[in-house]
Design a protein around this motif. Structure first.
Motif, PDB file in Angstrom:
ATOM      1  N   SER A  21       0.829  -1.208   0.000  1.00  0.00           N
ATOM      2  CA  SER A  21       0.000   0.000   0.000  1.00  0.00           C
ATOM      3  C   SER A  21       0.865   1.262   0.000  1.00  0.00           C
ATOM      4  CB  SER A  21      -0.975   0.001   1.171  1.00  0.00           C
ATOM      5  OG  SER A  21      -0.278  -0.007   2.402  1.00  0.00           O
ATOM      6  N   GLY A  22       2.008   1.219   0.676  1.00  0.00           N
ATOM      7  CA  GLY A  22       2.930   2.349   0.678  1.00  0.00           C
ATOM      8  C   GLY A  22       3.470   2.650  -0.710  1.00  0.00           C
ATOM      9  N   GLY A  28       1.534   8.100  -5.830  1.00  0.00           N
ATOM     10  CA  GLY A  28       0.352   8.920  -6.078  1.00  0.00           C
ATOM     11  C   GLY A  28      -0.787   8.174  -6.735  1.00  0.00           C
ATOM     12  N   TYR A  29      -0.786   6.847  -6.638  1.00  0.00           N
ATOM     13  CA  TYR A  29      -1.864   6.035  -7.201  1.00  0.00           C
ATOM     14  C   TYR A  29      -2.858   5.701  -6.108  1.00  0.00           C
ATOM     15  CZ  TYR A  29       1.610   5.233 -10.886  1.00  0.00           C
ATOM     16  OH  TYR A  29       2.549   5.394 -11.870  1.00  0.00           O
ATOM     17  N   ASN A  30      -4.138   5.816  -6.425  1.00  0.00           N
ATOM     18  CA  ASN A  30      -5.182   5.502  -5.459  1.00  0.00           C
ATOM     19  C   ASN A  30      -5.616   4.049  -5.617  1.00  0.00           C
ATOM     20  OD1 ASN A  30      -7.053   6.198  -3.384  1.00  0.00           O
ATOM     21  ND2 ASN A  30      -8.662   6.148  -4.934  1.00  0.00           N
ATOM     22  N   ILE A  31      -5.829   3.376  -4.503  1.00  0.00           N
ATOM     23  CA  ILE A  31      -6.377   2.023  -4.513  1.00  0.00           C
ATOM     24  C   ILE A  31      -7.883   2.165  -4.313  1.00  0.00           C
ATOM     25  CG2 ILE A  31      -6.467  -0.186  -3.312  1.00  0.00           C
ATOM     26  CD1 ILE A  31      -3.555   0.271  -2.451  1.00  0.00           C
ATOM     27  N   ASP A  32      -8.677   1.724  -5.286  1.00  0.00           N
ATOM     28  CA  ASP A  32     -10.136   1.777  -5.167  1.00  0.00           C
ATOM     29  C   ASP A  32     -10.654   0.686  -4.247  1.00  0.00           C
ATOM     30  OD1 ASP A  32     -10.184   3.915  -6.849  1.00  0.00           O
ATOM     31  OD2 ASP A  32     -11.031   2.847  -8.550  1.00  0.00           O
ATOM     32  N   MET A  47      -3.629 -10.807  -2.702  1.00  0.00           N
ATOM     33  CA  MET A  47      -4.203  -9.472  -2.667  1.00  0.00           C
ATOM     34  C   MET A  47      -4.966  -9.251  -3.967  1.00  0.00           C
ATOM     35  SD  MET A  47      -1.099  -7.100  -1.352  1.00  0.00           S
ATOM     36  CE  MET A  47      -0.566  -7.157   0.338  1.00  0.00           C
ATOM     37  N   THR A  48      -6.184  -8.777  -3.856  1.00  0.00           N
ATOM     38  CA  THR A  48      -6.929  -8.341  -5.035  1.00  0.00           C
ATOM     39  C   THR A  48      -6.988  -6.823  -4.943  1.00  0.00           C
ATOM     40  OG1 THR A  48      -8.237 -10.369  -4.996  1.00  0.00           O
ATOM     41  CG2 THR A  48      -9.049  -8.561  -6.362  1.00  0.00           C
ATOM     42  N   ILE A  49      -6.363  -6.167  -5.906  1.00  0.00           N
ATOM     43  CA  ILE A  49      -6.230  -4.712  -5.890  1.00  0.00           C
ATOM     44  C   ILE A  49      -6.956  -4.140  -7.103  1.00  0.00           C
ATOM     45  CG2 ILE A  49      -4.623  -2.764  -5.882  1.00  0.00           C
ATOM     46  CD1 ILE A  49      -2.462  -4.782  -4.877  1.00  0.00           C
TER      47      ILE A  49
END
Length: 163
Positions: A21-22, A28-32, A47-49
């Motif tokens: 996540s870091g 600068g990418y957002n995880i929805d 992990m499902t991202i």
């Protein structure tokens, strides 16, 4: 912007989620959406991202993830090649005279009432993101008190195993 679903197999130990996540926040990418769980191999987690962007952003994310020592494999989940589901719990106002209508709505979506209180019910639904969103829209007129969603999880169809 396009939505991409990544299935990432990682080593199962403390700090891996934080590192992954870091990586996203530093770039600068957002995880929805992010779901994580131990696999049938206790030494690994999946992990499902879900991220939004273009092909260039996706390529950059995959390159950065592959640099992490704990990442075993990364796979882009294609809509037709994977089964994708989400689960939601939805608390709805349900005075006596409205319960039959709520139950009927839930039946259409194969959702289940999992808790009943004097003036509300909690509905459990699983399915595609569109299905969950449609159910929420149809339950809104009854008065949604709150809801939680798990985020998307995905698995390859067929006999292939992601390694």
């Amino acid at each position: 912007m396009e939505k991409f679903v990544l299935s990432v197999l990682v080593e199962n130990h403390a700090g891996v989620l934080s590192r992954v996540s870091g990586l996203f926040s530093r770039r600068g990418y957002n995880i929805d959406s992010l779901t994580v769980c131990e696999t049938n191999n206790p030494g690994q987690s999946r992990m499902t991202i879900v991220v939004k962007g273009d092909e260039y952003i996706l390529e950059q994310i995959e390159k950065q993830l592959s640099k992490l020592v704990e990442v075993i494999s990364i796979k882009k989940c294609e809509q037709g090649a994977t089964t994708q589901r989400e689960m939601a719990l939805i608390k709805v106002q349900a005075p006596g005279e409205k319960r039959a209508l709520i139950i009927g709505t839930c039946d259409i979506f194969r959702a289940h009432i999992v808790d009943v209180a004097v003036d509300s019910v909690i509905v459990e639904a699983t399915g595609s993101e569109d299905k969950i969103e449609s159910l929420i829209r149809l339950l809104e007129p009854f008065g949604i008190l709150e809801y939680v969603r798990t985020g998307l999880t995905a698995m390859d169809r067929g006999g292939d195993v992601m390694k």
